[in-house]
Write a protein that holds these residues in place. Structure first.
Motif, PDB file in Angstrom:
ATOM      1  N   GLY A  78      -3.134  -6.899 -41.706  1.00  0.00           N
ATOM      2  CA  GLY A  78      -2.706  -5.518 -41.903  1.00  0.00           C
ATOM      3  C   GLY A  78      -2.384  -4.778 -40.621  1.00  0.00           C
ATOM      4  N   ILE A  79      -2.875  -5.274 -39.475  1.00  0.00           N
ATOM      5  CA  ILE A  79      -2.634  -4.572 -38.207  1.00  0.00           C
ATOM      6  C   ILE A  79      -1.776  -5.407 -37.264  1.00  0.00           C
ATOM      7  N   ALA A  80      -1.039  -6.350 -37.813  1.00  0.00           N
ATOM      8  CA  ALA A  80      -0.273  -7.291 -36.988  1.00  0.00           C
ATOM      9  C   ALA A  80       0.702  -6.599 -36.041  1.00  0.00           C
ATOM     10  N   GLN A  81       1.167  -5.401 -36.405  1.00  0.00           N
ATOM     11  CA  GLN A  81       2.128  -4.688 -35.562  1.00  0.00           C
ATOM     12  C   GLN A  81       1.466  -3.690 -34.620  1.00  0.00           C
ATOM     13  N   ASP A  82       0.148  -3.628 -34.631  1.00  0.00           N
ATOM     14  CA  ASP A  82      -0.529  -2.703 -33.730  1.00  0.00           C
ATOM     15  C   ASP A  82      -0.310  -3.140 -32.286  1.00  0.00           C
ATOM     16  N   ARG A  83      -0.115  -2.176 -31.407  1.00  0.00           N
ATOM     17  CA  ARG A  83       0.177  -2.472 -29.999  1.00  0.00           C
ATOM     18  C   ARG A  83      -0.948  -3.242 -29.321  1.00  0.00           C
TER      19      ARG A  83
END
Length: 278
Positions: A78-83
């Protein structure tokens, strides 16, 4: 104050007064006779389905909790695109402390050798962020990286290069792996706050950033990693600390152990011609 805090304060005071005794500034160390409380280390508790349901109904949660493999996988997906995805990955799979994540430099990571070296951490002291050595001598360590972790760190490096190009002259080349959007070093408390918000948004049962370190040890044990290897990964001085504090047992591992134990007894009895039955 908690018993653990009292014990740490006493240890510091006793060491200081011992120095005064050696310098003949005091005749004896009065701290030696102090009656101390016995601190109890909280042990990690796995977020089983039952505990998760109870938390959703009542808000009850353990002091130290770890996710199952499925819960961690769902969170990471769910947080794969978090920086800072790579930071959460390292904490969850390689067990890095918060200060070690904040203090990790690009020169500490060798993607070709699939290794990273932990030599420093960024910590809060006297209202400032300071760079210092790891928590203990054993904390200075080389952490092996698997192929997926190498890929995650490679993608993070590519993202950082894009941020640098976009920022132009505003980019601060601090040399750290995990930085702000303009390249400045991260405050350790920023990592804590950002992780807490991500967990809340994910809908997963709550864990602290430091709990990921407990979870890394638990998952390594579930993957049949030798406890001595887990100790080295976490940077513990003794294997007792690793075993007593940082390792909990996932339900599937416990059930597998129970099945294997029963199978061993039954097969032995069968081989002796003495089948067992209730």
């Amino acid at each position: 104050m908690s018993p653990a805090t009292v014990v740490r304060i006493h240890a510091t005071l006793r060491t200081a007064v011992n120095a005064a005794v050696r310098a003949r500034l005091m005749p004896i160390n009065p701290a030696n006779g102090a009656a101390l409380p016995r601190p109890r280390r909280p042990h990690p508790v796995v977020w089983t389905a039952g505990r998760t349901a109870r938390w959703r109904q009542t808000g009850e949660r353990p002091a130290v909790a770890v996710w199952t493999g499925q819960q961690l996988a769902a969170f990471l997906a769910g947080i794969a695109q978090d920086r800072l995805y790579a930071a959460w990955w390292l904490a969850a799979l390689r067990g890095l402390r918060r200060g070690e994540l904040a203090g990790l430099r690009r020169t500490d990571v060798d993607l070709q050798a699939a290794e990273q070296t932990v030599t420093q951490q960024r910590v809060h002291a006297d209202g400032r962020v300071m760079v210092g050595p790891p928590k203990s001598a054993a904390g200075c360590r080389v952490v092996a990286l698997d192929a997926e972790t190498v890929r995650v760190l490679s993608r993070h490096r590519e993202r950082q290069e894009k941020l640098s190009a976009a920022a132009g002259t505003r980019w601060q080349d601090s040399g750290y792996v995990f930085t702000t959007a303009d390249g400045a070093p991260l405050r350790p408390d920023y990592l804590t706050g950002r992780f807490r918000r991500l967990v809340t948004a994910s809908g997963q049962p709550p864990v602290r950033l430091h709990d990921l370190r407990h979870g890394a040890a638990t998952l390594a044990l579930a993957a049949h990693t030798d406890l001595k290897v887990v100790q080295a990964m976490l940077g513990h001085a003794t294997i007792v600390l690793t075993a007593d504090t940082y390792v909990s047992v996932l339900p599937e591992v416990a059930h597998h152990a129970a099945q294997e134990t029963a199978r061993l007894v039954l097969s032995t009895a069968s081989a002796l011609g003495q089948p067992l039955g209730g």
